[in-house]
Design a protein around this motif. Structure first.
Motif, mmCIF file in Angstrom:
data_model
loop_
_atom_site.group_PDB
_atom_site.id
_atom_site.type_symbol
_atom_site.label_atom_id
_atom_site.label_comp_id
_atom_site.label_asym_id
_atom_site.label_seq_id
_atom_site.Cartn_x
_atom_site.Cartn_y
_atom_site.Cartn_z
ATOM 1 N N THR A 7 0.828 -1.210 0.000
ATOM 2 C CA THR A 7 0.000 0.000 0.000
ATOM 3 C C THR A 7 0.858 1.253 0.000
ATOM 4 O O THR A 7 0.614 2.196 -0.761
ATOM 5 C CB THR A 7 -0.934 -0.006 1.224
ATOM 6 N N SER A 12 -1.522 -1.506 -6.653
ATOM 7 C CA SER A 12 -2.977 -1.441 -6.807
ATOM 8 C C SER A 12 -3.466 -2.608 -7.645
ATOM 9 O O SER A 12 -2.743 -3.109 -8.515
ATOM 10 C CB SER A 12 -3.407 -0.134 -7.482
ATOM 11 N N ARG A 22 -6.402 -0.426 -3.559
ATOM 12 C CA ARG A 22 -5.216 -0.664 -2.737
ATOM 13 C C ARG A 22 -5.379 -1.982 -1.971
ATOM 14 O O ARG A 22 -6.471 -2.305 -1.522
ATOM 15 C CB ARG A 22 -5.013 0.466 -1.725
ATOM 16 N N SER A 250 -8.118 -7.403 -1.799
ATOM 17 C CA SER A 250 -6.814 -7.066 -1.212
ATOM 18 C C SER A 250 -5.931 -8.300 -1.102
ATOM 19 O O SER A 250 -4.722 -8.248 -1.382
ATOM 20 C CB SER A 250 -7.009 -6.438 0.174
#
Length: 401
Positions: A7, A12, A22, A250
């Motif tokens: 991050t 990304s 992110r 993520s």
């Protein structure tokens, strides 16, 4: 730590039609007292970074009042927030006036909405645009309910986190280990892990844009739909399921990075691991919700029980006043009609996605069923996966050297 490093360095996930995503993870880990939670977490940090700080991760300062918190976020936006004793901290946020504004600010940070605060001594507002951070909280499992009651657990703040329950080991206990991490062998292993971390950070496109292979998103969508007959009918509120499911995006980046595959499109193999993490978090959240089911001492349980009795007796939904009339004198001391109405609205929202009562003793434990189904071929799959990952990481390390 991988989520934080990615991050902070700009990695990304790119999905057509969506904003760049992110790889932010917000996680709360629970374990028994004296299980070395903080020691283990700090050891991982020290092992990966070492004295040279070749690949550092910026840390969020220790918490203070809400006025100082927003200043710290302004100066450390995007940092890694490590919060020990997170249950006690959340209790301060939920009950203490000096910390009260942190809750809405955390909620806004989850959605990356601008947050602001005007100090009495200043003319201009303090504004944080695009607030974001990664989060890891540790807490003692046995004391979580003492700090966070069920209404607080079910409200918006606590639903934003993925939960991990670290069960006590059965093969050893603390008396087998007087000193942890001592000896020359440990030093060699630590240096090897640090070199591997640096190699992962140095791999091509490690903090670039991650993209999906053509088959990956259809795989994730199919996985999500397959949750309907299991998790869709579980006792876990849909608000938890939805947010845990979204964290898969993520995990795709974090896992692909840790597998040493940053230069390649994210494929079904990585996606399958990411969805396993999500289902594990669902299991942990379900266990936590069930542990609140402790009987008449819980205001939410009282209202839920009285509501169900009224439904069975009359076939109609009760009003808050009707429930209050049927409470014992002891229950009336802790529940007024306004609180009963608020709890009823909360229960209605939580039960709407799956049409299941929150307290249903008949339902089979979804975690147990999923576990038994998963274990059939797990050993063979794990062996193959372990072999593939070792070969990949060896190539990443060879390229780094």
């Amino acid at each position: 730590i991988a989520s934080s490093w990615l991050t902070q360095n700009g990695a990304s996930l790119m999905i057509p039609g969506m904003k760049p995503h992110r790889p932010i993870l917000w996680t709360i880990a629970m374990a028994s007292s004296a299980s070395s939670k903080t020691l283990a977490t700090n050891r991982v940090k020290d092992t990966l970074f070492g004295e040279g700080q070749t690949t550092p991760v910026r840390r969020f300062p220790k918490y203070s009042s809400d006025a100082q918190w927003i200043i710290d976020l302004k100066e450390n936006n995007g940092s890694y927030w490590f919060q020990d004793e997170v249950g006690q901290f959340f209790k301060l946020v939920l009950t203490h006036s000096n910390y009260a504004r942190i809750k809405p600010w955390i909620l806004d940070a989850y959605s990356h909405e601008e947050i602001a605060n005007r100090l009495k001594s200043e003319e201009n507002k303090l504004t944080v645009t695009d607030p974001h951070f990664t989060f890891l909280g540790l807490t003692v499992r046995e004391t979580w309910k003492m700090n966070i009651d069920l209404p607080s657990m079910l409200d918006g703040l606590c639903q934003r986190f993925n939960y991990v329950i670290a069960e006590d080991r059965t093969d050893t206990d603390m008396f087998d280990h007087f000193l942890f991490f001592q000896g020359e062998k440990n030093k060699i292993e630590q240096e090897g892990l640090r070199e591997m971390w640096h190699a992962l950070c140095a791999q091509k496109n490690s903090f670039g844009d991650y993209t999906l292979a053509p088959e990956t998103l259809p795989f994730i969508e199919a996985w999500w739909q397959e949750l309907r007959p299991t998790w869709g009918n579980s006792l876990l509120p849909g608000s938890f399921i939805r947010r845990i499911g979204f964290s898969v995006l993520s995990y795709l980046v974090v896992i692909h990075f840790l597998l040493g595959r940053s230069q390649k499109e994210i494929d079904v193999e990585t996606a399958r691991i990411a969805t396993r993490y999500a289902e594990y978090h669902m299991e942990c959240a379900l266990v936590m919700i069930r542990e609140y089911d402790t009987g008449w001492s819980d205001p939410v349980r009282i209202v839920a029980e009285r509501r169900e009795r009224h439904r069975q007796r009359t076939g109609k939904e009760p009003t808050a006043r009707e429930i209050q009339k049927n409470l014992s004198s002891k229950a009336r001391q802790i529940l007024n009609s306004a609180q009963i109405k608020e709890i009823m609205e909360l229960l209605a929202r939580l039960e709407k996605p799956n049409n299941q009562p929150l307290f249903n003793q008949v339902n089979e434990t979804i975690a147990d069923r999923l576990h038994s189904e998963h274990m059939a071929n797990k050993k063979h799959e794990d062996t193959q996966e372990n072999w593939r990952n070792r070969k990949r990481l060896a190539r990443v390390l060879e390229a780094y050297r």
